[in-house]
Design an enzyme around this catalytic site. Structure first.
Site: not given
Ligand SMILES: Nc1ncnc2c1ncn2[C@@H]1O[C@H](COP(=O)(O)OP(=O)(O)OP(=O)(O)O)[C@@H](O)[C@H]1O
Ligand SMILES: [Zn+2]
Length: 579
Positions: A175-176, A178, A181, A398, A401, A474
């Site tokens: 698993g990724p 953090g 595990k 910003e 966006h 972006d």
């Protein structure tokens, strides 16, 4: 960078600015170095301490002095947030600086590593010492379920022996980073009340051939003596990397270590009650020999938590701190998509630190909201000095966006906009929040996202008639989505439902194998470009239709530096008077 110069106090420095004798200023993290005319009328270097002076920028802008700010960015806790967020603007040189520091860090680390021979420094925890149980692990129910069997076996190996059952003695947690595990492995030991041996794959890798193998032998000797017990090998991919992948020259050290591990694993039987748990987030690089039946043939996948899982994790960690009754952990869970358990634990801790700083004895909602921003964007850089033009460009970027996001249907609501620079190198960001986890993405949603990514640069173009480097992230994120639409999700008519790329590691979305000819590859590029161009045009159109609102909102943001989603929507929906 440090040069000798006469030390003066901050007041003198300000007086010299006002006098107009300061010619250039370099603002570093803990001090300010500047050149000015001294009493004799000659140019000289001066040094003064760094003050939290918000008016400094203004003062310097008012003079003709040249000034430079040394930006020392730190690693953002969550760079992968860039994919979910509308991307923050990042200074190119800040990134460069960051990479250089990482590089240096790595080189430094190598030189400083100790040379240990013989006995391995394996950590041994007695049962009570891991102190963890399943109650400490929120969510991950499937994994817990699968591991209960192991616990039962460790409690009573006799029962299994008598009936002749074979326990899977080697289990791979995949698993990724953090996702808990290590925590889960410790909890298994805690529940089973058995000793827990922890070693990280990278600790096996030594500079001298043979040491890694000796460590493996040593570890297993210790474990056999303490059985029943759990041996946990973190980052097993560092030793267990496929021998085919390690290059033509090969890596003798790794090969020997891996061979020794395979030998040891074959050499002891599960009857002794030694269970090996190993963790990796790169299962696909593991050597086939490690994955053969009988070896790590059982895999337990761990995923990033969903919205309910995130809330549960926050609750587990909230128990260990003092918190007011009214905090909205559900709300925090909503704003933290793609956060791991480790990120969320960190969030609670940052909240606690902030509460202390504010002189509170309990964590409040505002502390958590403060921590949320740190987790998402990094710490504030209070003294970052930006020119007026830069600030203006960031504000329009910003707001660009945000307006593009708001004017599209089926796009997540804007939650917060900020143009306070962050230590991660982020100069501004727009945060959107999804009400629920997005599991299935439609073509429209992907397109909306790309259009929203284009909003920042489009605002610069339409309003300021220029483009800046601030759109770097972006561009990267939008391209990644557009590419995936074409190559993996069958969302371009040209290629129908043909698979053009496969993904090798689900946790590193960028690790892909192309399945196509060079010719097709060029056509894919065309298709990706078509999507991007379409989205870019659409974003510019939205900006052009909202120019008066752009000015109004950007001015407000320039003044306030942050605005909430509600403030933004209110101003956006207000009728223009006269415009
Ligand atoms: N499901 C969870 N419930 C509660 N806390 C969690 C959970 N997952 C992670 N955490 C928190 O995150 C911390 C780090 O998790 P852990 O080290 O176990 O992750 P990992 O998957 O081993 O990460 P890595 O791959 O980086 O080693 C834990 O100590 C715990 O505080
Ligand atoms: Zn942007």
């Amino acid at each position: 960078m440090k040069s000798k110069g006469e030390e003066v106090d901050y007041k003198t420095f300000v007086a010299m600015i006002e006098e107009g004798s300061v010619e250039s200023v370099l603002v570093e993290d803990s001090r300010i170095e500047f050149t000015a005319l001294n009493d004799e009328g000659e140019e000289a270097v001066f040094i003064t301490g760094r003050m939290e002076d918000p008016a400094l920028t203004e003062r310097l802008l008012a003079t003709n002095a040249k000034f430079t700010q040394e930006i020392i960015p730190e690693e953002s806790p969550l760079l992968n947030f860039f994919l979910i967020w509308i991307l923050p603007m990042v200074l190119l040189y800040a990134l460069w600086n960051f990479m250089m520091r990482r590089l240096q860090g790595r080189v430094g680390g190598l030189g400083g590593s100790e040379m240990k021979f013989g006995k391995s420094n394996v950590m041994v925890y007695a049962a009570s010492e891991t102190g963890k149980t399943f109650a400490d692990v929120a969510g991950q129910d499937e994994a817990k379920e699968a591991l209960w069997e192991v616990i039962d076996f460790l409690h009573n190996p006799q029962k299994y022996r008598e009936i002749g059952a074979k326990m899977p003695k080697e289990i791979l947690l995949v698993g990724p980073p953090g996702t808990g595990k290590t925590l889960l492995a410790k909890a298994v030991a805690g529940e089973a009340k058995v000793p827990f041996f922890l070693i990280s794959g990278s600790e096996f890798m030594e500079m001298f051939v043979g040491v890694g193998a000796a460590r493996v032998r040593d570890l297993f000797n210790q474990a056999q003596a303490k059985a029943p017990c759990i041996v946990f090998i973190d980052e097993i991919d560092t030793i267990g990397k496929s021998r085919n992948l390690s290059g033509i020259t090969g890596n003798d050290e790794r090969d020997q270590t891996l061979n020794q591990l395979l030998n040891e694993m074959d050499g002891f039987s599960s009857e002794k009650g030694v269970v090996i748990l190993a963790a990796t987030n790169k299962p696909e690089v593991l050597d086939k020999a490690l994955l053969r039946p009988g070896r790590f043939d059982r895999r337990i996948p761990l995923e990033l938590p969903d919205i309910a899982g995130r809330e549960a994790i926050l609750r587990v960690h909230a128990k260990t701190v003092k918190m007011t009754e009214d905090v909205d952990l559900k709300g925090i869970a909503k704003y933290t998509p793609v956060s791991s358990g480790a990120d969320l634990a960190n969030l609670i801790n940052e909240g606690a630190l902030h509460a202390i700083k504010e002189g509170r004895s309990e964590i409040t909602q505002s502390d958590l909201e403060y921590a949320l921003e740190i987790i998402l964007a990094g710490y504030q850089r209070k003294n970052a000095i930006l020119s007026k033009e830069d600030k203006l460009a960031i504000a329009y970027h910003e707001i660009g966006h945000a307006i593009v996001a708001a004017k599209q249907t089926d796009s997540a609501p804007v939650n917060k906009i900020s143009i306070i620079p962050r230590t991660s190198g982020v100069l501004g960001y727009t945060m959107q929040s999804e009400e629920t986890d997005q599991i299935l993405m439609s073509r429209e949603k992907f397109l909306n996202k790309i259009v929203t990514y284009m909003g920042g640069r489009s605002a610069e173009e339409v309003i300021l008639n220029t483009v800046t480097s601030g759109a770097e992230n972006d561009i990267e994120a939008a391209t990644a989505i557009a590419r995936a639409m074409v190559t993996r999700y069958g969302m371009s008519e040209k290629f129908d439902m043909m698979a053009l790329e496969t993904i090798n590691n689900p946790y590193l979305g960028t690790d892909v194998t192309s399945l196509v000819s060079n010719e097709t590859s060029a056509k894919i590029d065309d298709e990706v470009l078509r999507i991007i161009t379409f989205a870019h045009e659409k974003a510019k159109e939205i900006i052009r239709e909202n120019v008066p609102k752009m000015h109004e909102l950007a001015n407000y943001l320039l003044e306030k530096e942050t605005m909430t989603g509600e403030e933004f929507m209110e101003m956006l929906e207000e009728k223009d008077d006269g415009g």
